[in-house]
Motif scaffolding. Sequence first.
Motif, PDB file in Angstrom:
ATOM      1  N   ASP A  22       0.982  -1.050   0.154  1.00  0.00           N
ATOM      2  CA  ASP A  22       0.125   0.010   0.156  1.00  0.00           C
ATOM      3  C   ASP A  22       0.885   1.102   0.115  1.00  0.00           C
ATOM      4  OD1 ASP A  22      -2.457  -1.515   0.463  1.00  0.00           O
ATOM      5  OD2 ASP A  22      -2.340  -1.568   2.557  1.00  0.00           O
ATOM      6  N   ILE A  23       1.653   1.112   0.889  1.00  0.00           N
ATOM      7  CA  ILE A  23       2.714   2.440   1.126  1.00  0.00           C
ATOM      8  C   ILE A  23       3.591   2.457  -0.307  1.00  0.00           C
ATOM      9  CG2 ILE A  23       4.947   3.351   2.200  1.00  0.00           C
ATOM     10  CD1 ILE A  23       3.779   1.772   4.738  1.00  0.00           C
ATOM     11  N   ILE A  26       1.103   4.125  -3.133  1.00  0.00           N
ATOM     12  CA  ILE A  26       0.797   5.505  -2.744  1.00  0.00           C
ATOM     13  C   ILE A  26       1.965   6.369  -3.222  1.00  0.00           C
ATOM     14  CG2 ILE A  26      -0.028   7.189  -1.054  1.00  0.00           C
ATOM     15  CD1 ILE A  26      -1.499   4.806   0.311  1.00  0.00           C
ATOM     16  N   GLU A  27       3.180   6.098  -2.588  1.00  0.00           N
ATOM     17  CA  GLU A  27       4.386   6.813  -3.036  1.00  0.00           C
ATOM     18  C   GLU A  27       4.790   7.020  -4.356  1.00  0.00           C
ATOM     19  OE1 GLU A  27       7.505   7.018   0.455  1.00  0.00           O
ATOM     20  OE2 GLU A  27       7.229   5.095  -0.365  1.00  0.00           O
ATOM     21  N   GLU A  28       4.439   5.915  -5.081  1.00  0.00           N
ATOM     22  CA  GLU A  28       4.906   5.892  -6.431  1.00  0.00           C
ATOM     23  C   GLU A  28       3.741   6.271  -7.538  1.00  0.00           C
ATOM     24  OE1 GLU A  28       5.653   1.865  -7.110  1.00  0.00           O
ATOM     25  OE2 GLU A  28       7.525   1.653  -5.792  1.00  0.00           O
ATOM     26  N   SER A  29       2.695   6.619  -6.933  1.00  0.00           N
ATOM     27  CA  SER A  29       1.697   7.363  -7.595  1.00  0.00           C
ATOM     28  C   SER A  29       1.798   8.824  -7.983  1.00  0.00           C
ATOM     29  CB  SER A  29       0.129   7.378  -6.985  1.00  0.00           C
ATOM     30  OG  SER A  29      -0.624   7.973  -7.612  1.00  0.00           O
ATOM     31  N   ASN A  30       1.221   9.299  -9.179  1.00  0.00           N
ATOM     32  CA  ASN A  30       1.238  11.016  -9.596  1.00  0.00           C
ATOM     33  C   ASN A  30       0.115  11.324  -8.977  1.00  0.00           C
ATOM     34  OD1 ASN A  30       1.705   8.601 -11.543  1.00  0.00           O
ATOM     35  ND2 ASN A  30       1.179   9.837 -13.173  1.00  0.00           N
ATOM     36  N   LYS A  31      -0.811  10.813  -8.177  1.00  0.00           N
ATOM     37  CA  LYS A  31      -1.883  11.217  -7.497  1.00  0.00           C
ATOM     38  C   LYS A  31      -1.168  12.138  -6.354  1.00  0.00           C
ATOM     39  CE  LYS A  31      -5.323   8.917  -9.232  1.00  0.00           C
ATOM     40  NZ  LYS A  31      -6.313   9.595 -10.111  1.00  0.00           N
ATOM     41  N   LEU A  49      -2.605   4.638   8.424  1.00  0.00           N
ATOM     42  CA  LEU A  49      -2.812   6.039   7.738  1.00  0.00           C
ATOM     43  C   LEU A  49      -3.044   7.223   8.702  1.00  0.00           C
ATOM     44  CD1 LEU A  49      -3.148   6.691   4.718  1.00  0.00           C
ATOM     45  CD2 LEU A  49      -5.551   5.899   5.025  1.00  0.00           C
ATOM     46  N   LYS A  50      -2.418   8.068   8.409  1.00  0.00           N
ATOM     47  CA  LYS A  50      -2.367   9.289   9.448  1.00  0.00           C
ATOM     48  C   LYS A  50      -3.759  10.047   8.974  1.00  0.00           C
ATOM     49  CE  LYS A  50       2.250  10.811  10.005  1.00  0.00           C
ATOM     50  NZ  LYS A  50       3.354  11.615   9.791  1.00  0.00           N
ATOM     51  N   ASN A  51      -4.129  10.830  10.339  1.00  0.00           N
ATOM     52  CA  ASN A  51      -5.461  11.630  10.117  1.00  0.00           C
ATOM     53  C   ASN A  51      -4.761  12.969  10.024  1.00  0.00           C
ATOM     54  OD1 ASN A  51      -7.881  10.044  10.207  1.00  0.00           O
ATOM     55  ND2 ASN A  51      -6.447   8.929  11.777  1.00  0.00           N
ATOM     56  N   VAL A  52      -5.613  13.908   9.673  1.00  0.00           N
ATOM     57  CA  VAL A  52      -5.281  15.498   9.824  1.00  0.00           C
ATOM     58  C   VAL A  52      -6.983  15.965   9.981  1.00  0.00           C
ATOM     59  CG1 VAL A  52      -4.499  17.532   8.568  1.00  0.00           C
ATOM     60  CG2 VAL A  52      -3.276  15.437   8.131  1.00  0.00           C
ATOM     61  N   ASN A  53      -6.858  16.717  11.049  1.00  0.00           N
ATOM     62  CA  ASN A  53      -8.334  17.551  11.361  1.00  0.00           C
ATOM     63  C   ASN A  53      -9.125  16.373  11.423  1.00  0.00           C
ATOM     64  OD1 ASN A  53      -7.035  19.978  11.383  1.00  0.00           O
ATOM     65  ND2 ASN A  53      -7.243  20.274   9.345  1.00  0.00           N
ATOM     66  N   PRO A  73      -5.613   2.280  -0.189  1.00  0.00           N
ATOM     67  CA  PRO A  73      -5.187   1.136   0.578  1.00  0.00           C
ATOM     68  C   PRO A  73      -6.154  -0.033   0.264  1.00  0.00           C
ATOM     69  CG  PRO A  73      -4.821   2.957   1.917  1.00  0.00           C
ATOM     70  CD  PRO A  73      -5.598   3.538   0.830  1.00  0.00           C
ATOM     71  N   GLU A  74      -5.453  -1.427   0.402  1.00  0.00           N
ATOM     72  CA  GLU A  74      -6.344  -2.308   0.123  1.00  0.00           C
ATOM     73  C   GLU A  74      -7.363  -2.422   1.362  1.00  0.00           C
ATOM     74  OE1 GLU A  74      -6.480  -5.080  -2.174  1.00  0.00           O
ATOM     75  OE2 GLU A  74      -5.030  -3.960  -3.216  1.00  0.00           O
ATOM     76  N   GLY A  75      -7.145  -2.141   2.738  1.00  0.00           N
ATOM     77  CA  GLY A  75      -8.325  -2.076   3.437  1.00  0.00           C
ATOM     78  C   GLY A  75      -9.661  -1.292   3.204  1.00  0.00           C
TER      79      GLY A  75
END
Length: 127
Positions: A22-23, A26-31, A49-53, A73-75
Amino acid sequence: MKICKTCGICCQSTEMELSIKDINRIEESNKTKHTKDDFCSFENGYYLLKNVNNSCIFYDLKLKQCQIYSVRPEGCRFYPMIYNIDQDKCELDSDCPYRNQFYQHPPVFKTKCKALRKWVNANLLKD
């Protein structure tokens, strides 16, 4: 199967575990230009996975959608199906108000549960 992009309750105060795959995805994505340290933490032997606000770092509150949906992520892909490790079974998360709209057919539930159990065993369970 219904694809949910409506309420975002599952993206609020998430405790989503991440696999190394998953990591990397996400890191390799252009998103996103985020690095692992930006979007996940390591707690009690798991990447989370981190939360912000109080929301997933990738959840757009205004648009009510995931900014990395195609590489999520798969989850998140299995959700609202979750794996109850203590009871060794799959179940639908009671936090999801639309949970009964997913996996309505027993053969589909069984197939997805088998895939989820395999993913959890391969990626999350400690020896």
